[in-house]
Scaffold this motif. Structure first.
Motif, PDB file in Angstrom:
ATOM      1  N   PHE A  83       0.816  -1.215   0.000  1.00  0.00           N
ATOM      2  CA  PHE A  83       0.000   0.000   0.000  1.00  0.00           C
ATOM      3  C   PHE A  83       0.851   1.268   0.000  1.00  0.00           C
ATOM      4  O   PHE A  83       0.323   2.360  -0.118  1.00  0.00           O
ATOM      5  CB  PHE A  83      -0.948   0.009   1.208  1.00  0.00           C
ATOM      6  N   GLY A  84       2.178   1.109   0.140  1.00  0.00           N
ATOM      7  CA  GLY A  84       3.020   2.304   0.174  1.00  0.00           C
ATOM      8  C   GLY A  84       3.732   2.554  -1.134  1.00  0.00           C
ATOM      9  O   GLY A  84       4.769   3.209  -1.164  1.00  0.00           O
ATOM     10  N   LEU A  85       3.197   2.023  -2.228  1.00  0.00           N
ATOM     11  CA  LEU A  85       3.938   2.086  -3.484  1.00  0.00           C
ATOM     12  C   LEU A  85       3.224   2.889  -4.552  1.00  0.00           C
ATOM     13  O   LEU A  85       3.748   3.060  -5.638  1.00  0.00           O
ATOM     14  CB  LEU A  85       4.146   0.668  -4.060  1.00  0.00           C
ATOM     15  N   TRP A  86       1.994   3.373  -4.269  1.00  0.00           N
ATOM     16  CA  TRP A  86       1.161   3.780  -5.400  1.00  0.00           C
ATOM     17  C   TRP A  86       1.761   4.925  -6.207  1.00  0.00           C
ATOM     18  O   TRP A  86       1.571   4.989  -7.415  1.00  0.00           O
ATOM     19  CB  TRP A  86      -0.262   4.067  -4.948  1.00  0.00           C
ATOM     20  N   VAL A  87       2.513   5.823  -5.532  1.00  0.00           N
ATOM     21  CA  VAL A  87       3.002   6.984  -6.283  1.00  0.00           C
ATOM     22  C   VAL A  87       4.081   6.599  -7.299  1.00  0.00           C
ATOM     23  O   VAL A  87       4.398   7.379  -8.189  1.00  0.00           O
ATOM     24  CB  VAL A  87       3.459   8.084  -5.301  1.00  0.00           C
TER      25      VAL A  87
END
Lengths: 120, 865
Positions: free
Chosen positions: B335-339
């Motif tokens: 969930f911490g990868l979207w950017v």
């Protein structure tokens, strides 16, 4: 002695939850500090403080998980028996491993603030 | 002995006691060893067979059994995959040579949009759900999923939505703005294409969330007695993690779809910079969904590998805790990868750094599970069975895709290759390696379980080598094509700049892959004139290989008592005991479908749940839900509202006639000296967990809207604009108080109902909906009295969006309160039978939070800013 947290799945994922909260907090803090003030130093200081707090919390959860895993007194790391003890140690082992990954995750995420000194 | 025992004395303010399990648990070895009379066995089998029989003839489509629904689901998803594959082949034909005019630019746009959308929404995620619905009950020794009709409803929604979305291609009106629908391209697109995408796929996402709820509750509550959390099959761990990810990943997209459709239909300017909107909000919401989505696709497929590898190595998995770490850790970190999909959008480099670092960190848990598989293979004596060949191919291809992923996570490298064919190569390496190969391997592995026959070893090897070589011929050159600068999503390109021969090779490779997949499809679907397979052809150790050949429909002859991770390898006389009905609920004397519900961590039996059988109401509900989503695509709002009301009626009928029924006796003998309650409420009941999990997802959707408010505040200098009209604070405060009162009345009703104070219970349940409607009305007045015009600026628009979202939920909450009130009058809700009221109260806990946050954001925030 069986404690409530020894049967808790929430306890097992406490450290990754800290990672998630830290991640959101760091992102939101940087976005608002940079967008409204352009204050890179403020952003970096905030990230550093939040990271120390998160690592401290993770350390607490890791220590509890280590106690729950109880490796040294049992010297066994395959927890596949249908007993309270094996279930407790399994949850402790998984919790400890997740604490380690979360600590790495938190440090990784904070690292850019160590090197990058601008909001651009 | 079922004589009712005397009531213990009770003070007037004490709650009426609920039924609790009685008797012996865990069973002794002696009890397990006692034989069952063969005549009794036969009579039991006959009754079970009758209860679990599938409807015949045209009534077959009313079936809800997991083996039926799962098979339809997976074949439908496979059909959509073949269709999306054909689109890919047509695109490869177009790109084979420069300046080609095989497809027009417009059609090419439709094809690449639908190729991506269909592969993701109509194949990858539904395939996980389909396979899990098929497998999970067997892995857990359960008779069926906890909510069989919900699976059936989800399947029919998926089928209707999928045909609608794919069918648009035939009318040349398919969406054509890319699978991520970026505004302003997609918001301004002519024709119904974007609406078809938004509404059609939102509809399917609802079905996905329904399946996720079902699967999570299945894993948490439907494990067999004794299967503690440390004994659970790894597949179930992955299902739990992926179900949780769906809950947190899909709702942001649904919230985004809601904003997007409001802009398309009513001109609320969420993504229009001229009126304070920002297209970047869509990108955030889309990729908060889109990146976890990749892992939602990958983890269940690798879970299949986690089942195949121990069988191939003929030994227990090495590092069980490590694989659990890996599944859970990947679930979080993803969930911490979207950017990293947005590296070129001009965000501050500090922010890019966070996402770049998290993208590197996720490699650690992902890698751990591959090493655990390698370790298991090295420790065991490997038989290179056909499924293992596919898994090996998967690991090779996925690792290559993972390595380019590590490169792409470095922002400056990404700037160079962003939107080139390098990305196309990377994502296909991860998805073929992380999804297609393990799933096909899983189909070969589980085919004897699904179909009670075998697929061809020879065709399987042909299919593997064609797909594997074809894949590399097609996608390996694309790395180079991309590095040489060829952009994605162009329908043709000029010759003579070094792209010609690379594209030609890729096209040839694509057809080789297609040949491999066709061989597999033929092998899967061809009629097989062969005797039924043996029961455990691969000598697996997990519960699913205790299946019966041929399939009697009951799932598990008796629900076993589990003491090992590999019961077939390690538990004594396991199959004999299972087959002779030595374990729990070996019989169905009441003629009802049942399964055992156990506690979440230690799997102590708590309840024998009556589960639902074949039904038409699920089909009606799905058809009308489809109408409610499909009519608005063509701006036909009256039929849409009628459809929605009919869908609601079908759902209420379904719940009223088949859920939380008052049983014939409070306890039932389930065998092995144990008597379990036939009715439970609150956290012991699967239904309560279903509501809890659904509401977690719902809360995520709401949080995404609130994120939108704060996003505009950080990203836009004119939010709120100078001199903006704010919501009326008096009405906002009134709404908050009325809704708190409604929540309080519901909560108190739950307690007084337990004490059998019938008059007060009914009075509270009658007052609660009135208070709630008044509160919802006050919210509407808060924005209409000051005349906030949502089309004028994004500030009033997002306030309106929060009010619309909250009021829709208030209406649902009112319906639930009225349902309980009706139940109280009809004798369905009594002091001992209060599951509906527990579930309603739980819904209201979430609803009151939603209302208070909405009130705070629209009432207090303007002052704070």
């Amino acid at each position: 002695m069986e404690k409530a947290r020894h049967t808790s799945l929430w306890q097992m994922i406490a450290a990754p939850i800290v990672w998630a909260v830290h991640f959101c907090a760091v992102y939101a803090w940087t976005a608002s500090a940079c967008a409204h003030a352009g204050a890179a130093e403020e952003a970096r200081l905030g990230v550093a403080l939040m990271t120390l707090a998160a690592l401290g919390l993770i350390a607490v959860f890791a220590w509890r998980a280590w106690r729950q895993w109880d490796l040294l007194s049992e010297n066994d790391h395959v927890h596949d028996a249908p007993t309270d003890g094996h279930r407790r140690r399994f949850l402790g082992h998984a919790g400890l491993l997740l604490s380690m990954v979360s600590a790495i995750g938190v440090s990784f995420v904070a690292a850019p603030a160590f090197y990058i000194g601008s909001c651009l | 002995m079922t004589r009712p025992r005397p009531e213990p004395p009770r003070a007037w303010h004490d709650p009426i006691p609920q039924a609790a399990p009685e008797g012996i648990y865990p069973p002794t070895e002696e009890m397990l060893r006692a034989p069952v009379d063969p005549k009794v066995q036969q009579a039991q089998e006959k009754r079970l067979r009758a209860v679990w029989a599938q409807p015949k003839g045209w009534r077959y489509i009313s079936a809800v059994n997991n083996s039926e629904v799962g098979a339809w689901y997976s074949l439908t998803a496979f059909g959509f995959m073949l269709a999306a594959g054909v689109l890919a082949l047509l695109m490869r034909v177009q790109l084979a040579v420069p300046e080609n005019d095989f497809l027009t630019a417009d059609r090419f746009n439709q094809f690449f949009t639908m190729h991506g959308s269909a592969m993701m929404f109509l194949f990858a995620v539904p395939m996980f759900e389909a396979i899990s619905i098929l497998l999970l009950p067997a892995l857990l020794g359960a008779r069926d999923m906890p909510f069989p009709r919900l699976s059936a409803y989800g399947y029919w929604c998926f089928l209707i939505g999928g045909i609608f979305v794919m069918g648009s291609l035939l009318f040349n009106v398919a969406p054509d703005s890319g699978w991520f629908m970026y505004p302003p391209l997609a918001t301004k697109a002519e024709g119904p294409g974007s609406d078809i995408w938004l509404l059609g796929l939102s509809f399917i996402e609802v079905a996905s969330i329904a399946a996720a709820v079902e699967l999570i509750v299945g894993v948490i509550k439907c494990r067999p007695p004794g299967m503690r959390i440390n004994l659970m099959p790894l597949y179930a761990w992955y299902v739990l993690v992926v179900g949780g990810m769906i809950l947190f990943a899909f709702p942001p997209l649904i919230a985004g779809d809601f904003l997007f459709e409001m802009e398309r239909s009513f001109d609320w300017p969420f993504f229009d910079p001229a009126r304070g909107g920002d297209p970047m909000l869509w990108q955030h919401l889309f990729w908060i969904f889109g990146h976890p989505e990749v892992y939602i696709v990958f983890l269940p497929s690798i879970a299949i590998a986690a089942m195949v590898v121990p069988t191939a190595a003929q030994r227990p998995i090495a590092g069980y805790s490590w694989i659990v770490l890996s599944a859970v850790g990947t679930g979080f970190l993803s969930f911490g990868l979207w950017v990293h999909h947005m590296f070129t959008t001009g965000l501050p480099s500090l922010s890019l750094g966070f996402f770049s670092a998290a993208s590197e960190a996720v490699v650690i848990p992902t890698g751990v599970q591959l090493f655990a598989f390698m370790a298991t293979l090295m420790l065991g004596r490997v038989r290179m069975i056909l499924p293992m060949l596919w898994i090996a191919g998967a690991v090779a291809i996925f690792t290559a895709g993972g390595l380019t992923g590590v490169m792409l996570a470095i922002a400056p490298f990404d700037w160079q290759v962003h939107d080139t064919y390098f990305i196309v190569a990377h994502l296909h390496y991860t998805l073929f390696g992380g999804m297609i190969f393990p799933v096909i391997g899983g189909v070969y592995y589980y085919y004897p379980f699904f179909a009670k026959k075998k697929m061809s070893e020879r065709l399987g090897r042909w299919s593997f080598w064609l797909t594997f070589t074809g894949f590399n011929i097609c996608f390996l050159p694309m790395h180079l094509t991309g590095l040489q600068g060829m952009p994605r999503r162009v329908y043709t390109y000029p010759g003579g700049i070094g792209w010609d021969w690379l594209n030609l090779i890729s096209t040839v490779g694509a057809f080789v892959v297609a040949a491999g997949i066709l061989v597999f499809a033929w092998d899967l679907l061809r009629p097989k004139r062969q005797p039924p397979t043996e029961r455990n052809p691969w000598q697996g150790g997990t519960l699913e290989w205790s299946h019966d050949v041929p399939d009697p429909g009951w799932g598990s002859r008796s629900v076993p008592y589990i003491t090992s991770r590999y019961p077939l390898w390690e538990q004594e006389e396991f199959l004999d005991r299972l087959d002779s009905g030595r374990f729990y609920i070996p019989d169905a004397p009441e003629g009802l479908r049942e399964t055992v519900v156990t506690s979440a961590v230690d799997a102590v039996p708590q309840h024998v749940a009556r589960i639902t059988g074949p039904a038409w109401c699920t089909l009606w509900a799905a058809a009308f839900t489809g109408g409610a989503f499909i009519f608005p695509t063509f701006h036909m709002y009256v039929p849409a509202v009628i459809s929605a009301l009919l869908a609601l009626a079908a759902v209420v009928w379904w719940l009223w006639t088949s859920t939380a029924q008052v049983p014939e006796a409070p306890l039932k003998d389930v065998g092995l000296g144990l008597r379990l309650p036939t009715y439970v409420s609150g956290p012991q009941a699967p239904g309560w967990w279903g509501v809890f999990i659904t509401m977690l997802g719902d809360a995520t959707g709401f949080a995404s809207l609130v994120f939108g408010v704060f996003f505009y505040w950080t990203a836009r200098p004119d939010f709120p604009p100078e001199g903006a009209i704010h919501a009326d604070p008096v009405f906002v405060a009134a709404a908050a108080m009325l809704l708190c009162a409604s929540w309080g009345a519901t909560r108190v009703a739950r307690s007084v109902n337990r004490r059998a104070w019938h008059g007060l219970t009914r009075a509270l349940l009658a007052a609660a909906p009135v208070l709630a409607l008044a509160g919802g009305g006050a919210f509407v007045l808060a924005v209409t009295v000051p005349d906030m015009e949502p089309t004028s600026h994004v500030y009033p628009a997002i306030i309106w969006a929060l009010v619309v979202w909250t009021c829709a939920h208030i209406l649902a909450g009112v319906l639930m309160q009225l349902y309980c009130l009706a139940g109280a009058f009809a004798g369905k809700l009594t002091p001992r039978h209060d599951a509906d009221l527990w579930n309603t109260t739980l819904f209201w806990h979430f609803l009151v939070l939603t209302c208070l946050v909405t009130a705070a954001v629209i009432g207090l925030l303007p002052g704070a800013l």
